[in-house]
Design a protein around this motif. Structure first.
Motif, PDB file in Angstrom:
ATOM      1  N   LYS A 127       0.845  -1.207   0.000  1.00 19.96           N
ATOM      2  CA  LYS A 127       0.000   0.000   0.000  1.00 19.96           C
ATOM      3  C   LYS A 127       0.878   1.255   0.000  1.00 19.96           C
ATOM      4  O   LYS A 127       0.630   2.204  -0.745  1.00 19.96           O
ATOM      5  CB  LYS A 127      -0.923   0.012   1.230  1.00 19.96           C
ATOM      6  CG  LYS A 127      -2.245  -0.717   1.030  1.00 19.96           C
ATOM      7  CD  LYS A 127      -3.169  -0.464   2.222  1.00 19.96           C
ATOM      8  CE  LYS A 127      -4.581  -0.954   1.932  1.00 19.96           C
ATOM      9  NZ  LYS A 127      -5.543  -0.592   2.992  1.00 19.96           N
ATOM     10  N   ASN A 128       1.897   1.231   0.818  1.00 19.42           N
ATOM     11  CA  ASN A 128       2.827   2.351   0.941  1.00 19.42           C
ATOM     12  C   ASN A 128       3.531   2.617  -0.396  1.00 19.42           C
ATOM     13  O   ASN A 128       3.669   3.757  -0.837  1.00 19.42           O
ATOM     14  CB  ASN A 128       3.840   2.031   2.056  1.00 19.42           C
ATOM     15  CG  ASN A 128       4.729   3.226   2.355  1.00 19.42           C
ATOM     16  OD1 ASN A 128       4.270   4.369   2.373  1.00 19.42           O
ATOM     17  ND2 ASN A 128       6.005   2.971   2.575  1.00 19.42           N
ATOM     18  N   GLN A 129       3.933   1.530  -1.017  1.00 17.67           N
ATOM     19  CA  GLN A 129       4.629   1.589  -2.309  1.00 17.67           C
ATOM     20  C   GLN A 129       3.750   2.231  -3.395  1.00 17.67           C
ATOM     21  O   GLN A 129       4.238   2.954  -4.257  1.00 17.67           O
ATOM     22  CB  GLN A 129       4.962   0.139  -2.704  1.00 17.67           C
ATOM     23  CG  GLN A 129       5.902  -0.036  -3.870  1.00 17.67           C
ATOM     24  CD  GLN A 129       5.928  -1.512  -4.298  1.00 17.67           C
ATOM     25  OE1 GLN A 129       5.902  -2.415  -3.473  1.00 17.67           O
ATOM     26  NE2 GLN A 129       5.930  -1.747  -5.587  1.00 17.67           N
ATOM     27  N   LEU A 130       2.433   1.975  -3.317  1.00 21.22           N
ATOM     28  CA  LEU A 130       1.497   2.492  -4.323  1.00 21.22           C
ATOM     29  C   LEU A 130       0.897   3.853  -3.955  1.00 21.22           C
ATOM     30  O   LEU A 130       0.083   4.395  -4.693  1.00 21.22           O
ATOM     31  CB  LEU A 130       0.359   1.483  -4.551  1.00 21.22           C
ATOM     32  CG  LEU A 130       0.755   0.106  -5.090  1.00 21.22           C
ATOM     33  CD1 LEU A 130      -0.429  -0.838  -5.070  1.00 21.22           C
ATOM     34  CD2 LEU A 130       1.338   0.194  -6.498  1.00 21.22           C
ATOM     35  N   GLY A 131       1.289   4.368  -2.789  1.00 21.09           N
ATOM     36  CA  GLY A 131       0.776   5.662  -2.355  1.00 21.09           C
ATOM     37  C   GLY A 131      -0.637   5.589  -1.799  1.00 21.09           C
ATOM     38  O   GLY A 131      -1.409   6.554  -1.886  1.00 21.09           O
ATOM     39  N   LYS A 133      -3.361   4.974   1.411  1.00 27.14           N
ATOM     40  CA  LYS A 133      -3.423   5.190   2.869  1.00 27.14           C
ATOM     41  C   LYS A 133      -3.525   3.837   3.565  1.00 27.14           C
ATOM     42  O   LYS A 133      -4.268   2.954   3.104  1.00 27.14           O
ATOM     43  CB  LYS A 133      -4.643   6.051   3.208  1.00 27.14           C
ATOM     44  CG  LYS A 133      -4.532   7.480   2.708  1.00 27.14           C
ATOM     45  CD  LYS A 133      -5.846   8.215   2.879  1.00 27.14           C
ATOM     46  CE  LYS A 133      -5.804   9.573   2.180  1.00 27.14           C
ATOM     47  NZ  LYS A 133      -7.143  10.170   2.063  1.00 27.14           N
ATOM     48  N   GLN A 169     -10.586   4.985  -0.828  1.00 32.36           N
ATOM     49  CA  GLN A 169      -9.625   5.406  -1.856  1.00 32.36           C
ATOM     50  C   GLN A 169      -9.881   4.547  -3.090  1.00 32.36           C
ATOM     51  O   GLN A 169     -10.311   3.389  -2.965  1.00 32.36           O
ATOM     52  CB  GLN A 169      -8.199   5.203  -1.342  1.00 32.36           C
ATOM     53  CG  GLN A 169      -7.375   6.476  -1.435  1.00 32.36           C
ATOM     54  CD  GLN A 169      -5.945   6.303  -0.947  1.00 32.36           C
ATOM     55  OE1 GLN A 169      -5.634   5.400  -0.186  1.00 32.36           O
ATOM     56  NE2 GLN A 169      -5.063   7.172  -1.399  1.00 32.36           N
ATOM     57  N   LYS A 193      -7.210  13.657  -5.674  1.00 30.90           N
ATOM     58  CA  LYS A 193      -6.393  13.081  -4.597  1.00 30.90           C
ATOM     59  C   LYS A 193      -6.875  11.694  -4.182  1.00 30.90           C
ATOM     60  O   LYS A 193      -6.141  10.933  -3.548  1.00 30.90           O
ATOM     61  CB  LYS A 193      -6.421  14.005  -3.366  1.00 30.90           C
ATOM     62  CG  LYS A 193      -5.595  15.262  -3.545  1.00 30.90           C
ATOM     63  CD  LYS A 193      -5.677  16.130  -2.305  1.00 30.90           C
ATOM     64  CE  LYS A 193      -4.894  17.437  -2.503  1.00 30.90           C
ATOM     65  NZ  LYS A 193      -5.105  18.343  -1.353  1.00 30.90           N
ATOM     66  N   ILE A 196      -6.367   7.136  -7.717  1.00 30.40           N
ATOM     67  CA  ILE A 196      -4.964   6.966  -8.114  1.00 30.40           C
ATOM     68  C   ILE A 196      -4.901   6.154  -9.409  1.00 30.40           C
ATOM     69  O   ILE A 196      -5.407   5.023  -9.476  1.00 30.40           O
ATOM     70  CB  ILE A 196      -4.153   6.288  -6.988  1.00 30.40           C
ATOM     71  CG1 ILE A 196      -4.138   7.202  -5.742  1.00 30.40           C
ATOM     72  CG2 ILE A 196      -2.722   5.986  -7.441  1.00 30.40           C
ATOM     73  CD1 ILE A 196      -3.532   6.585  -4.519  1.00 30.40           C
TER      74      ILE A 196
END
Length: 317
Positions: A127-131, A133, A169, A193, A196
């Motif tokens: 998740k972090n890698q893909l931006g 939350k 998201q 925002k 994605i």
């Protein structure tokens, strides 16, 4: 397309077929189907097969191209030993519009290799890698960014959902000519925002486990492989009731089907799962068991092999 390049390709195919004494030519899709079967005919191949994956009548090509394809198809029909379609909806379409006798058509569903879904994954890291939350509920879709994939309906439904469920998201996996206009639409709706665009990804099977609800907003679909992949990954699917989709997704059993092009109903279907996560879990688990029963790659391969043998027998090879 370049007619000179097509003619060169055709001659090369004829040469390869003759040189290797090929007995079966099996082509996939409209363009390959025309070239492959013409080459098979010129080379005197006994068995010529064509798999139909999509509705040509609903494709985003000029009318004159559709007319040319239809005319070429008519001239090749007699030389085609079997048509294979990836759904019953496509079988009905080519029988009705192409006048193909039903005994010349076989339905072979696409299948997925379930071994590829045994993935060990650190979801937070991904998740972090893909931006994304860490605690957001992820709603996703995937497909080529072209009009028939209906991504604009997904974006408009996302706007409705975001108002009621702020902790959501949205991700769109895929690339295509519509990307600039879709990004513009998400900005216009104040969703820049929250939506994605991940572009083309080779690691879709590692992204599926992050998605809480998978959406298929296609307006035309022969049989959707990405839907099968989502089902194999135990994702609850919300889809437009169109083409071959209802042959994969059964309403309230393996997913939720909503009327085509209906943004309000699409959002409502997604929110039904958001309101009841246990329903989503049940739909996802049932979807996986349906893939195990009916849509495995080995089943697709076995059925195709049987058609090859049957056609060769009929031709006395």
């Amino acid at each position: 397309t370049n007619p000179i390049a097509e003619a060169k390709c055709l001659l090369k195919l004829v040469h390869i077929i003759k040189e290797n004494r090929i007995h079966i030519v099996h082509s996939h899709g409209a363009r390959a189907g025309l070239l492959g079967r013409t080459a098979a005919l010129l080379a005197g191949v006994p068995v010529s097969l064509c798999t139909v994956h999509n509705f040509v009548s609903q494709s985003n090509v000029p009318v004159w191209q559709k007319w040319l394809l239809h005319a070429a198809e008519k001239s090749l029909a007699a030389a085609t030993t079997r048509y294979i379609t990836v759904s019953q909806a496509l079988e009905a379409e080519i029988a009705r519009k192409g006048g193909i006798p039903s005994d010349k058509i076989e339905v072979v569903y696409n299948g997925v290799d379930l071994n590829k879904f045994n993935i060990m994954l650190d979801c937070m890291e991904k998740k972090n890698q893909l931006g994304l939350k860490p605690n957001a509920v992820i709603i996703g879709t995937a497909g080529r960014l072209i009009p028939t994939k209906g991504i604009s309906y997904f974006i408009k439904a996302a706007r409705v959902i975001k108002d009621k469920y702020p902790a959501t998201q949205f991700i769109i996996i895929g690339e295509g000519p519509e990307r600039p206009s879709l990004e513009k639409l998400s900005k216009k709706l104040g969703m820049a925002k929250d939506i994605i665009f991940l572009g083309y990804r080779r690691d879709i099977l590692a992204i599926l486990p992050l998605i809480n609800i998978f959406v298929v907003p296609s307006l035309s679909e022969g049989q959707s492989i990405v839907t099968l992949e989502a089902m194999a990954a135990r994702r609850p699917v919300v889809a437009f009731d169109t083409g071959g989709i209802p042959e994969l997704v059964t309403h309230h059993r393996t997913g939720i089907l909503v009327p085509e092009k209906n943004i309000k109903e699409l959002a409502k279907g997604i929110m039904e799962i958001l309101e009841n996560p246990k329903l989503g879990e049940r739909l996802g688990n049932k979807a996986r068991s349906v893939v195990e029963e009916r849509f495995q790659q080995k089943v697709m391969v076995k059925k195709t092999e049987e058609i090859y043998k049957q056609c060769l027998l009929e031709k006395g090879v």
